[in-house]
Design a protein around this motif. Sequence first.
Motif, short mmCIF file in Angstrom:
data_model
loop_
_atom_site.label_atom_id
_atom_site.label_comp_id
_atom_site.label_asym_id
_atom_site.label_seq_id
_atom_site.Cartn_x
_atom_site.Cartn_y
_atom_site.Cartn_z
N UNK A 166 -0.89 -2.52 -10.09
CA UNK A 166 -0.58 -3.04 -11.23
C UNK A 166 -0.14 -4.37 -10.94
N UNK A 167 0.48 -4.71 -10.17
CA UNK A 167 0.69 -6.21 -9.36
C UNK A 167 -0.61 -7.11 -9.40
N UNK A 168 -1.53 -6.48 -8.90
CA UNK A 168 -2.76 -7.17 -8.58
C UNK A 168 -3.40 -7.30 -10.16
N UNK B 296 1.01 7.92 -5.88
CA UNK B 296 2.17 7.35 -5.19
C UNK B 296 2.44 5.98 -6.06
N UNK B 297 3.78 6.29 -6.59
CA UNK B 297 4.47 5.16 -7.23
C UNK B 297 4.14 3.83 -6.55
N UNK B 298 4.44 3.71 -5.40
CA UNK B 298 4.12 2.27 -4.54
C UNK B 298 2.81 1.74 -4.77
N UNK B 299 1.67 2.72 -4.55
CA UNK B 299 0.13 2.15 -4.73
C UNK B 299 0.03 2.00 -6.15
N UNK B 300 0.47 2.73 -7.16
CA UNK B 300 0.50 2.40 -8.38
C UNK B 300 0.95 0.93 -8.63
N UNK C 85 -4.82 2.36 -10.65
CA UNK C 85 -3.39 2.67 -10.53
C UNK C 85 -3.25 4.00 -11.40
N UNK C 86 -4.21 4.34 -12.29
CA UNK C 86 -3.93 5.56 -13.14
C UNK C 86 -4.62 6.76 -12.21
N UNK C 87 -5.32 6.52 -11.28
CA UNK C 87 -5.91 7.74 -10.34
C UNK C 87 -4.98 7.91 -8.93
#
Length: 65
Positions: A57-59, A49-53, A44-46
């Motif tokens: 984080x949901x995972x 895209x906010x959607x990908x992040x 998520x830190x790499x």
Amino acid sequence: MNADELVAAGVTALKQGNRAEAKKLLAQAVRVAPRDSAGWLWLSGALDSRDEQRYCLEKVLQLDP
């Protein structure tokens, strides 16, 4: 490389500012070990895209509430 080694290498790349390499390594880590929350968290830190992040984080929350 196993998932732990991929995460460690990805974290190192991220800390050195090499986001492209970090993204590649961490994405590979979550493919190898999709139930490893650390890989998802660092991935998520790499990402840009906010959607990908958010997905990553949901995972993390699903795997380690």
